[in-house]
Design a protein around this motif. Structure first.
Motif, PDB file in Angstrom:
ATOM      1  N   UNK A   1      -2.165  -6.118  -4.368  1.00 56.57           N
ATOM      2  CA  UNK A   1      -1.303  -4.929  -4.388  1.00 56.57           C
ATOM      3  C   UNK A   1      -1.121  -4.377  -2.980  1.00 56.57           C
ATOM      4  N   UNK A   2      -2.214  -4.363  -2.198  1.00 58.23           N
ATOM      5  CA  UNK A   2      -2.165  -3.843  -0.835  1.00 58.23           C
ATOM      6  C   UNK A   2      -1.217  -4.686   0.017  1.00 58.23           C
ATOM      7  N   UNK A   3      -1.345  -6.000  -0.092  1.00 59.19           N
ATOM      8  CA  UNK A   3      -0.479  -6.883   0.694  1.00 59.19           C
ATOM      9  C   UNK A   3       0.980  -6.753   0.282  1.00 59.19           C
ATOM     10  N   UNK A   4       1.221  -6.565  -1.020  1.00 55.96           N
ATOM     11  CA  UNK A   4       2.588  -6.485  -1.530  1.00 55.96           C
ATOM     12  C   UNK A   4       3.265  -5.159  -1.188  1.00 55.96           C
ATOM     13  N   UNK A   5       2.491  -4.160  -0.819  1.00 56.87           N
ATOM     14  CA  UNK A   5       3.041  -2.834  -0.550  1.00 56.87           C
ATOM     15  C   UNK A   5       3.820  -2.817   0.764  1.00 56.87           C
ATOM     16  N   UNK A   6       5.011  -2.285   0.708  1.00 55.41           N
ATOM     17  CA  UNK A   6       5.834  -2.142   1.915  1.00 55.41           C
ATOM     18  C   UNK A   6       6.003  -3.462   2.641  1.00 55.41           C
TER      19      UNK A   6
ATOM     20  N   UNK B   1       3.881  -8.890   6.025  1.00 58.63           N
ATOM     21  CA  UNK B   1       4.521  -9.448   7.231  1.00 58.63           C
ATOM     22  C   UNK B   1       3.566  -9.509   8.417  1.00 58.63           C
ATOM     23  N   UNK B   2       2.510  -8.709   8.383  1.00 53.00           N
ATOM     24  CA  UNK B   2       1.542  -8.685   9.485  1.00 53.00           C
ATOM     25  C   UNK B   2       0.351  -9.611   9.241  1.00 53.00           C
ATOM     26  N   UNK B   3       0.317 -10.261   8.085  1.00 53.08           N
ATOM     27  CA  UNK B   3      -0.806 -11.134   7.743  1.00 53.08           C
ATOM     28  C   UNK B   3      -0.663 -12.470   8.462  1.00 53.08           C
ATOM     29  N   UNK B   4      -1.649 -12.795   9.298  1.00 54.15           N
ATOM     30  CA  UNK B   4      -1.621 -14.034  10.080  1.00 54.15           C
ATOM     31  C   UNK B   4      -2.253 -15.207   9.348  1.00 54.15           C
ATOM     32  N   UNK B   5      -2.984 -14.927   8.280  1.00 45.80           N
ATOM     33  CA  UNK B   5      -3.607 -16.016   7.545  1.00 45.80           C
ATOM     34  C   UNK B   5      -4.656 -15.521   6.576  1.00 45.80           C
TER      35      UNK B   5
ATOM     36  N   UNK C   1      -5.762 -19.483  -1.820  1.00 42.66           N
ATOM     37  CA  UNK C   1      -4.620 -20.409  -1.754  1.00 42.66           C
ATOM     38  C   UNK C   1      -3.397 -19.816  -2.445  1.00 42.66           C
ATOM     39  N   UNK C   2      -3.612 -19.103  -3.548  1.00 47.96           N
ATOM     40  CA  UNK C   2      -2.496 -18.463  -4.237  1.00 47.96           C
ATOM     41  C   UNK C   2      -1.926 -17.318  -3.399  1.00 47.96           C
ATOM     42  N   UNK C   3      -2.796 -16.539  -2.741  1.00 53.01           N
ATOM     43  CA  UNK C   3      -2.318 -15.457  -1.866  1.00 53.01           C
ATOM     44  C   UNK C   3      -1.526 -16.046  -0.696  1.00 53.01           C
TER      45      UNK C   3
ATOM     46  N   UNK D   1       1.864 -16.919  -2.109  1.00 52.43           N
ATOM     47  CA  UNK D   1       2.625 -15.734  -2.514  1.00 52.43           C
ATOM     48  C   UNK D   1       3.101 -14.912  -1.325  1.00 52.43           C
ATOM     49  N   UNK D   2       2.253 -14.799  -0.294  1.00 50.85           N
ATOM     50  CA  UNK D   2       2.584 -13.932   0.841  1.00 50.85           C
ATOM     51  C   UNK D   2       3.022 -14.715   2.078  1.00 50.85           C
ATOM     52  N   UNK D   3       3.270 -16.012   1.905  1.00 54.38           N
ATOM     53  CA  UNK D   3       3.786 -16.865   2.977  1.00 54.38           C
ATOM     54  C   UNK D   3       2.930 -16.772   4.247  1.00 54.38           C
ATOM     55  N   UNK D   4       1.632 -16.940   4.055  1.00 48.99           N
ATOM     56  CA  UNK D   4       0.679 -16.905   5.166  1.00 48.99           C
ATOM     57  C   UNK D   4      -0.182 -18.171   5.073  1.00 48.99           C
TER      58      UNK D   4
END
Length: 157
Positions: free
Chosen positions: A86-91, A95-99, A117-119, A122-125
């Motif tokens: 939920x935190x990663x999906x917010x706003x 986009x700032x997640x490097x991995x 692996x699913x994250x 899902x978050x393209x990291x």
């Protein structure tokens, strides 16, 4: 002054928290030996965490908890780590997640680090590294090396 490497993590049983602190302690020792080696700044995410909106690059550490099944073609319902998702999906946080760094128990075969692996998907990291349970000192060294390399590459862009 060297910018710290930011690591967001969620811990359910305490294993991820223990490893996050082991990693930060290792980074601090490296930083003391050479100020060019970045320290690690930890941020624990929980159900109570309110996002102000991330504005700087970070890495994520997440354990694996699934609801039954084999985790591949059934039983992939995420348990207990939803606050991080939920935190990663917010706003624009993701986009700032490097991995992503995953942990788990190798006894679970294909389910090992499946949440990470699913994250990553899902978050393209990128899925960068894994460790088992509480990790070892050599895991901390290996993961610190990976984080510093990725952070340095990011800083050049």
């Amino acid at each position: 002054m060297t910018e710290p490497i930011r690591v967001l993590f969620i811990s359910i049983s305490g294993n991820t928290r223990a490893f996050a602190h082991r990693l930060a302690d290792y980074a601090e020792a490296q930083h003391q030996q050479n100020p060019d080696n970045p320290p690690i700044q930890l941020k624990e995410i929980s159900e109570a965490t309110q996002s102000d909106g991330e504005t700087k690059p970070f890495f994520v550490m997440v354990p694996t908890y699934l609801d039954g099944g084999n985790g591949i073609d059934n039983g992939v319902k995420e348990l207990m780590t939803n606050a991080m998702g939920d935190y990663l999906a917010e706003g624009e946080n993701a986009e700032y997640c490097l991995g992503i760094i995953g942990s788990g128990n190798r006894n679970f075969n294909e389910q090992y680090c499946l949440t990470a692996k699913r994250y990553a998907k899902e978050f393209d990291a990128p899925f960068l590294a894994d460790y088992e349970l509480r990790g070892t000192p050599s895991d901390a060294q290996k993961i610190y090396t990976i984080l510093t390399r990725v952070a340095a590459n990011e800083a050049q862009h």
